[in-house]
Design an enzyme around this catalytic site. Structure first.
Site, PDB file in Angstrom:
ATOM      1  N   ASP A 485       0.822  -1.208   0.000  1.00 47.32           N
ATOM      2  CA  ASP A 485       0.000   0.000   0.000  1.00 47.32           C
ATOM      3  C   ASP A 485       0.858   1.262   0.000  1.00 47.32           C
ATOM      4  OD1 ASP A 485      -2.118  -1.656   0.045  1.00 47.32           O
ATOM      5  OD2 ASP A 485      -2.820  -1.145   2.050  1.00 47.32           O
ATOM      6  N   CYS A 530      -2.993   0.823 -13.318  1.00 43.76           N
ATOM      7  CA  CYS A 530      -2.989   0.750 -11.854  1.00 43.76           C
ATOM      8  C   CYS A 530      -4.226   1.525 -11.416  1.00 43.76           C
ATOM      9  CB  CYS A 530      -1.682   1.280 -11.272  1.00 43.76           C
ATOM     10  SG  CYS A 530      -1.059   2.791 -12.026  1.00 43.76           S
ATOM     11  N   SER A 531      -4.065   2.589 -10.654  1.00 39.64           N
ATOM     12  CA  SER A 531      -5.221   3.414 -10.317  1.00 39.64           C
ATOM     13  C   SER A 531      -5.266   4.625 -11.256  1.00 39.64           C
ATOM     14  CB  SER A 531      -5.157   3.865  -8.861  1.00 39.64           C
ATOM     15  OG  SER A 531      -6.322   4.600  -8.520  1.00 39.64           O
ATOM     16  N   ALA A 532      -4.232   5.466 -11.167  1.00 40.54           N
ATOM     17  CA  ALA A 532      -4.156   6.605 -12.086  1.00 40.54           C
ATOM     18  C   ALA A 532      -3.606   6.201 -13.442  1.00 40.54           C
ATOM     19  CB  ALA A 532      -3.284   7.709 -11.478  1.00 40.54           C
ATOM     20  N   GLY A 533      -2.900   5.082 -13.476  1.00 41.40           N
ATOM     21  CA  GLY A 533      -2.337   4.611 -14.741  1.00 41.40           C
ATOM     22  C   GLY A 533      -1.044   5.288 -15.113  1.00 41.40           C
ATOM     23  N   GLY A 535       1.801   5.746 -12.229  1.00 36.90           N
ATOM     24  CA  GLY A 535       2.856   5.414 -11.268  1.00 36.90           C
ATOM     25  C   GLY A 535       3.381   4.002 -11.440  1.00 36.90           C
ATOM     26  N   ARG A 536       2.631   3.045 -10.937  1.00 36.88           N
ATOM     27  CA  ARG A 536       3.039   1.642 -11.068  1.00 36.88           C
ATOM     28  C   ARG A 536       3.034   1.216 -12.542  1.00 36.88           C
ATOM     29  NH1 ARG A 536      -0.709  -0.812  -6.103  1.00 36.88           N
ATOM     30  NH2 ARG A 536      -0.141   0.809  -4.586  1.00 36.88           N
ATOM     31  N   GLN A 574       5.625   8.231 -10.627  1.00 39.93           N
ATOM     32  CA  GLN A 574       5.111   9.305  -9.772  1.00 39.93           C
ATOM     33  C   GLN A 574       6.012   9.688  -8.610  1.00 39.93           C
ATOM     34  OE1 GLN A 574       1.027   7.923  -8.823  1.00 39.93           O
ATOM     35  NE2 GLN A 574       0.421   9.950  -9.534  1.00 39.93           N
TER      36      GLN A 574
END
Length: 622
Positions: A485, A530-533, A535-536, A574
């Protein structure tokens, strides 16, 4: 002198005469010596004494002999000697109750970079020729056990599997009675779904996926190796000695080369001399030339040793400073559509904008120009334009758009690098059906086929179909669950493992699609989110690009890669932690490179241990 034809019906004898007349006429025209009755019988039995089909089989077999060099067996010499010693293919001592020979492939013993397809096929045919010598076995056929238990994506070679199946089903004089695929990973099942659509129904019916427990319901325990829960001991070296004895008889005593050293079991079982640096993986002829080198990730690229020294000189502070410099560069390009009021509600985060120049356009619905928008960008890979589609985690109101994009872009692999909930916040909608259910979005239907959970990831198979065109496609979905997390993983081991699975699944799916895919040899865009697309997702793409570059050229570089990606999708990578993780992951992957010496790998491992022993400052990341 005429060979014995006793024990055959008049119809079968007539078929033998027809076969020999036709084939020997062909051979005479080409200046070849005639074949005998025993050869004719072998091919006729495989085709139920249909002379026309048997003649076709013989000709196909001869074509494969030329293609793979099967007329030039060298079991006493490397590389064939090492291939036989590996034990990846063997024939079991006992036939099944009906007299069928049982052969076994152990996938965990196959390492594609250590051998060639021709050598593997030669090793198999050398043993199959011995196993199918007698008429009883020829009549009762061949059972193939493909043991995938304890294997990983590094052991799998889809193209080789396709060649072997093609050989056995239409080019080798043995009836393929059954194929049992034992304990395959879920992504392989998805590949099999794609492949099965290309096989004749009779062949599909003979292929069955089973666990080792289920295998015991298909065969008696005395026919199943102990490693698969049966009672049959496997003595591969004794079997090899039997094959070699027969081979020696065909050569004549004076033609036999000096034998390798033997143990009490016959052949020496050592694998000495199979060094990683002796043979490198090769691209298929013509493939490398077709790669479109669109992406220029910048200079200077470095050798692995130079890169490690570069990271050492930068240190943690230097890497962070380098990242902050990249982050401070102004965003280039326009963001007009992502800022439109009608599209703002389709964006998960208001501060993560979608570049217009590389945006993935959807097919407009009912001539509505605003319906072509989804927060997703094409991202280049190593020697592959548009290798990825980097996108945000779907929202409730964009799930249909997401699947529409997957369908329209012909994608076969989706990578999800987040959980739906993290730190009590929604990071992504669960956009897929479960428990065999089907979700519908306009003319698209997404059906859940199967799910398999692992320690560090979840694999899912979906069938996506278009009710208007009556076409469908299998989708492989990989969800990485090992990303913490906060911050980044302490080691890249899990990330590299999943990336390898994803790459193998993509490559295998493209080969399974065969002529229906005519685009880039590496396949359609792989959807990554990922979430925002950013960072990961950016971390994943950066690592993949450098892994592919290292495998092909032995070089790597992070800074310019990230700079390039940020010009295709804004904000890629990020945090400084993610940027540092890319450097360490690339070095960690280098430990598996066959081109590096043991001393180089030891130095890299020592460097990584020293780096990670230092205190890490944690930071929140997507």
């Amino acid at each position: 002198m005429a060979e014995d034809r006793t024990g055959f019906t008049e119809t079968e004898k007539e078929a033998i005469t027809i076969f020999l007349t036709q084939i020997n006429n062909d051979r005479t025209k080409h200046g070849l010596s005639p074949i005998g009755t025993s050869t004719a019988i072998k091919f006729l039995i495989a085709r139920k004494f249909d002379p026309e089909r048997a003649i076709e089989l013989y000709r196909n077999h001869q074509d494969k002999c030329v293609m793979y060099g099967l007329n030039e067996m060298s079991p006493y010499d490397d590389p064939m000697r090492q291939e036989l010693l590996s034990g990846k293919f063997t024939v079991l001592e006992k036939p099944d109750p009906e007299g069928a020979a049982i052969a076994m492939i152990n996938a965990s013993l196959h390492f594609p970079e250590l051998t060639t397809h021709d050598t593997v096929i030669k090793g198999m045919v050398f043993q199959l020729d011995e196993a199918t010598k007698d008429v009883v076995t020829q009549r009762n056929g061949l059972i193939l056990l493909y043991d995938m238990s304890n294997s990983s994506y590094k052991n799998f070679d889809y193209e080789l599997s396709h060649k072997v199946l093609d050989l056995l089903k239409g080019c080798y004089p043995a009836r393929l009675k059954r194929v049992f695929i034992i304990s395959p990973p879920l992504w392989f099942k998805a590949i099999l779904l794609i492949l099965s659509s290309l096989l004749r129904e009779k062949i599909r019916e003979r292929i069955e996926i089973v666990s080792s427990e289920q295998l015991q319901e298909k065969l008696p325990l005395e026919n199943i190796p102990k490693t698969l829960g049966g009672t049959l001991p496997v003595d591969h070296f004794s079997w090899l000695n039997k094959c070699l004895a027969s081979y020696a008889e065909t050569l004549g005593v004076n033609d036999i080369p000096d034998s390798p050293k033997t143990t009490e079991n016959g052949w020496e079982s050592t694998t000495e001399g199979r060094g990683w640096d002796s043979r490198q993986p090769q691209c298929e002829p013509g493939v490398e030339e077709t790669m479109n080198e669109v992406a220029d990730f910048g200079e200077p690229v470095m050798s692995v040793s130079e890169f490690m020294q570069h990271v050492r000189e930068l240190g943690k502070r230097g890497i962070k400073a380098q990242y902050m410099e990249l982050k401070s560069l102004p965003l280039e390009g326009v963001f007009d559509k992502t800022r439109l009021r009608v599209n703002v509600r389709k964006n998960r985060y208001t501060d993560v904008l979608c570049l217009e120049g590389t945006r993935v356009p959807l097919t407009p619905i009912d001539e509505d120009d605003f319906s072509d928008y989804i927060h997703a960008n094409y991202v280049d890979g190593y020697k592959q334009p548009k290798a990825f589609i980097a996108t945000q985690g779907p929202l409730p109101n964009t799930t249909g758009d997401f699947w529409r994009m997957v369908w329209e872009q012909k994608s076969v692999v989706v990578v999800m690098i987040t959980r739906c909930f993290e730190r009590n916040r929604i990071k992504c909608k669960r956009y897929w059906p479960e428990n065999g259910d089907t979700d519908a979005y306009m003319n698209l239907r997404i059906q859940h086929i199967e799910t398999q959970e692992y320690e560090d990831h979840v694999e899912r198979i979906f069938d996506i179909s278009d009710t208007e065109t009556q076409t469908s496609r299998t989708i492989m979905h990989f969800q990485m669950t090992s990303w913490p997390d906060f911050g980044v993983p302490s080691s890249a081991e899990s990330c590299l493992h999943i990336l390898g699975l994803v790459r193998q699944a993509q490559a295998s799916a493209v080969l399974a699609l065969w002529s229906s895919w005519t685009g880039h040899p590496s396949g359609p865009p792989m959807v990554v989110h990922c979430s925002a697309g950013v960072g990961r997702t950016g971390t994943f793409c950066t690592i993949d690009i450098n892994i592919e570059r290292m495998k092909k050229q032995g070089t790597c570089e992070i800074s310019n890669t990230v700079k390039y990606l940020r010009n295709q999708r804004a904000h890629m990578i990020q945090t400084p932690d993610q940027y540092e993780f890319c450097h360490l992951a690339v070095l960690e992957f280098a430990l598996s490179l066959p081109m590096l010496s043991d001393s180089e790998k030891e130095e890299i491992a020592r460097f990584l241990n020293e780096w990670r022993s230092a205190e890490d400052s944690s930071s929140e990341s997507d």
